[in-house]
Design a protein around this motif. Sequence first.
Motif, PDB file in Angstrom:
ATOM      1  N   VAL A  10      26.278  37.708 -13.545  1.00  0.00           N
ATOM      2  CA  VAL A  10      25.411  37.532 -12.380  1.00  0.00           C
ATOM      3  C   VAL A  10      25.486  36.070 -11.975  1.00  0.00           C
ATOM      4  O   VAL A  10      25.330  35.173 -12.804  1.00  0.00           O
ATOM      5  CB  VAL A  10      23.961  37.951 -12.726  1.00  0.00           C
ATOM      6  N   TYR A  15      18.724  38.557  -7.528  1.00  0.00           N
ATOM      7  CA  TYR A  15      18.395  39.916  -7.965  1.00  0.00           C
ATOM      8  C   TYR A  15      16.902  40.086  -8.220  1.00  0.00           C
ATOM      9  O   TYR A  15      16.360  41.177  -8.050  1.00  0.00           O
ATOM     10  CB  TYR A  15      19.186  40.293  -9.229  1.00  0.00           C
ATOM     11  N   ILE A  93      17.287  47.243 -10.154  1.00  0.00           N
ATOM     12  CA  ILE A  93      17.534  47.058  -8.727  1.00  0.00           C
ATOM     13  C   ILE A  93      18.260  48.284  -8.193  1.00  0.00           C
ATOM     14  O   ILE A  93      19.239  48.735  -8.786  1.00  0.00           O
ATOM     15  CB  ILE A  93      18.418  45.795  -8.476  1.00  0.00           C
ATOM     16  N   ALA A 115      24.749  42.112 -15.564  1.00  0.00           N
ATOM     17  CA  ALA A 115      24.351  43.317 -14.831  1.00  0.00           C
ATOM     18  C   ALA A 115      25.203  44.493 -15.297  1.00  0.00           C
ATOM     19  O   ALA A 115      26.399  44.341 -15.553  1.00  0.00           O
ATOM     20  CB  ALA A 115      24.536  43.111 -13.331  1.00  0.00           C
TER      21      ALA A 115
END
Length: 157
Positions: A10, A15, A93, A115
């Motif tokens: 990431v 996020y 998310i 992620a």
Amino acid sequence: MIEIERKYLVKSSNYKEEAYNNYSIKQGFLNSDPERTVRVRLVDNKGILTVKGLSSDDGLTRYEWEKEIKKEEAMSLLGLCEKGIIDKIRYEIKAGEHIIEVDEFFGENDGLTIAEIELNSIDEKFEKPLWLGKEVTGDIKYYNSQLSKQPYKEWKL
């Protein structure tokens, strides 16, 4: 059940603005052998015992079995785990029909954010947010079982 998962670094904290949920995870390994990993998690106030099989050569698929256990059982099992308890916050998310789970690590893995997204097939496409960085699927050093043995702070970057 066979798990199909892609893993990414990431590159920004954007996020967090998109997350609809987050929770803390403490995680340890009763067995970190790549052929049969057994982990214990304390997710907020819930315990989870997970067994994972050997990953495919590309790191995309592996067998996974999970069972919820009592919080007290998870806490006891964490005391039996191999050295290197993982401490992280997981953010969830939405990305189209999928959920991306972003793990922000603390302690010996502070500074690392990864992620993961589970897919229905190996070649399935998904909406990639701008904060998603380099793909690290199949790179063993990013597996939690390896991060417990060789934490991010010990890497020579």
